[in-house]
Design a protein around this motif. Sequence first.
Motif, short mmCIF file in Angstrom:
data_model
loop_
_atom_site.label_atom_id
_atom_site.label_comp_id
_atom_site.label_asym_id
_atom_site.label_seq_id
_atom_site.Cartn_x
_atom_site.Cartn_y
_atom_site.Cartn_z
N UNK A 223 0.83 -1.22 0.00
CA UNK A 223 0.00 0.00 0.00
C UNK A 223 0.86 1.26 0.00
N UNK A 224 2.03 1.17 0.64
CA UNK A 224 2.90 2.34 0.76
C UNK A 224 4.33 1.91 0.40
N UNK A 225 4.93 2.61 -0.55
CA UNK A 225 6.28 2.28 -1.00
C UNK A 225 7.10 3.56 -0.97
N UNK A 226 8.16 3.56 -0.17
CA UNK A 226 9.02 4.74 -0.07
C UNK A 226 10.42 4.39 -0.56
N UNK A 227 11.01 5.29 -1.30
CA UNK A 227 12.40 5.14 -1.75
C UNK A 227 13.24 6.20 -1.05
N UNK A 228 14.19 5.75 -0.24
CA UNK A 228 15.08 6.65 0.49
C UNK A 228 16.28 6.96 -0.40
N UNK A 231 20.93 12.15 0.32
CA UNK A 231 20.95 13.60 0.15
C UNK A 231 20.12 14.09 -1.02
N UNK A 232 19.47 13.14 -1.71
CA UNK A 232 18.54 13.51 -2.79
C UNK A 232 17.09 13.52 -2.32
N UNK A 233 16.86 13.19 -1.04
CA UNK A 233 15.51 13.23 -0.50
C UNK A 233 14.84 11.87 -0.50
N UNK A 234 13.56 11.84 -0.79
CA UNK A 234 12.80 10.59 -0.75
C UNK A 234 11.57 10.70 -1.64
N UNK A 235 11.06 9.54 -2.02
CA UNK A 235 9.85 9.43 -2.84
C UNK A 235 8.91 8.47 -2.14
N UNK A 236 7.62 8.79 -2.14
CA UNK A 236 6.62 7.92 -1.52
C UNK A 236 5.47 7.70 -2.48
N UNK A 237 5.15 6.43 -2.71
CA UNK A 237 3.97 6.07 -3.51
C UNK A 237 2.92 5.52 -2.55
N UNK A 238 1.77 6.16 -2.50
CA UNK A 238 0.71 5.75 -1.59
C UNK A 238 -0.63 5.94 -2.31
N UNK A 241 -0.53 7.36 -5.87
CA UNK A 241 0.00 8.71 -6.07
C UNK A 241 1.46 8.76 -5.61
N UNK A 242 2.33 9.32 -6.44
CA UNK A 242 3.75 9.43 -6.12
C UNK A 242 4.07 10.87 -5.72
N UNK A 243 4.71 11.00 -4.55
CA UNK A 243 5.14 12.30 -4.03
C UNK A 243 6.64 12.25 -3.79
N UNK A 244 7.35 13.27 -4.21
CA UNK A 244 8.79 13.35 -3.98
C UNK A 244 9.15 14.61 -3.23
N UNK A 245 10.17 14.52 -2.40
CA UNK A 245 10.66 15.68 -1.66
C UNK A 245 12.19 15.69 -1.67
N UNK A 272 -1.07 5.92 11.60
CA UNK A 272 -1.95 6.77 12.40
C UNK A 272 -2.98 7.49 11.56
N UNK A 273 -2.87 7.37 10.22
CA UNK A 273 -3.85 7.98 9.33
C UNK A 273 -3.44 9.31 8.74
N UNK A 274 -2.19 9.72 8.93
CA UNK A 274 -1.74 10.99 8.36
C UNK A 274 -1.67 10.87 6.84
N UNK A 275 -1.96 11.95 6.14
CA UNK A 275 -1.87 11.97 4.68
C UNK A 275 -0.43 11.70 4.24
N UNK A 276 -0.28 10.98 3.14
CA UNK A 276 1.04 10.54 2.69
C UNK A 276 2.03 11.69 2.49
N UNK A 277 1.65 12.81 1.83
CA UNK A 277 2.64 13.89 1.67
C UNK A 277 3.12 14.46 3.00
N UNK A 278 2.23 14.54 3.99
CA UNK A 278 2.60 15.06 5.30
C UNK A 278 3.52 14.09 6.04
#
Length: 313
Positions: A223-228, A231-238, A241-245, A272-278
């Motif tokens: 359900x949730x896939x994060x790429x660490x 120093x380039x940040x991280x990407x989360x697919x939830x 939807x894919x979000x990068x920071x 805990x139910x927090x939105x993926x980008x947050x």
Amino acid sequence: MPSGPVIGSLGELLVEFVCEQKDGRNLVPAAYRGPFPSGAPGIFIDQAARCGARAVFAGAVGTDAFGTVIFDRLVGDGVSASLIRRVAGVPTGSAHVSYNSDGSRDFVFNMAHSAAAHFPKGDEAVRGFLSAGCQVLHVSGSALGDPAMRAAVFDVCTALHGAGVSLSIDPNIRTELVSDAGYLQTVRALIALSDYVLPSDADAALLWPDTTFADWSASLSARHIALKRGDKGAVLKSGGTITGLPAARVTVIDPTGAGDCFCGTVVTLLAAGMAAPDALARGVAAGALAVSALGPMEGNATLSTIEAALAGA
């Protein structure tokens, strides 16, 4: 008592010593700093507790001074002591790390022949996690190098998965710990069962070579896939939807544990139910705080500290 999700983990608890001299590769006499509480799953669960999780850990330390260092840190930060053993007659596990000028690290581990390998297993661990109401069980690939430890971790994971507990895995592939082909086979099997999959760039390159994040993440049922990405940040697919920071700009003192802090923060907040980008933003901030202190668990941060860092960004 925290009111957040019940997050569990299991595996090695270690003390870590950090070489003060670079490029020695643990081969030359040098001064080391420590003992610091460590062990990838231990760093994870400590960070989960600091982020408000009701944290439960199945692990073991010796009755020596190093065991007290670890036990007191985890329990003091809110991790339940119900499944943490104090084992007489064997030393607490340890790791020595030496950093190199190119950013790489060399580790020497004492894990399989230490108290670290005596963590609760089988029915004892399964009953303990279920009685605690465990909602997510997190595994680090660092606990899977020794065949006996690997088998014990896998048995607990499959039993809890069958009981409806979500699994989380950080592949955390350590070449120093790969003793046979069963290591990567078990990592892949746990990835297939997991709702949370959180590899690093290096892990992804080994597990899915020459494949983009969009492509390999699409092949997983998590359900949730994060790429660490360090120093380039991280990407989360939830939820598709894919979000990068990008990473925060910080002075890196000690990178060890940053990925575990990221995972502990993201998994806890998503559960805990927090939105993926947050949740992603707070995970990236936690990683930045982690690298700013010497010692793998010294940069672990409470949620209020993470929020303050974000507010000041």
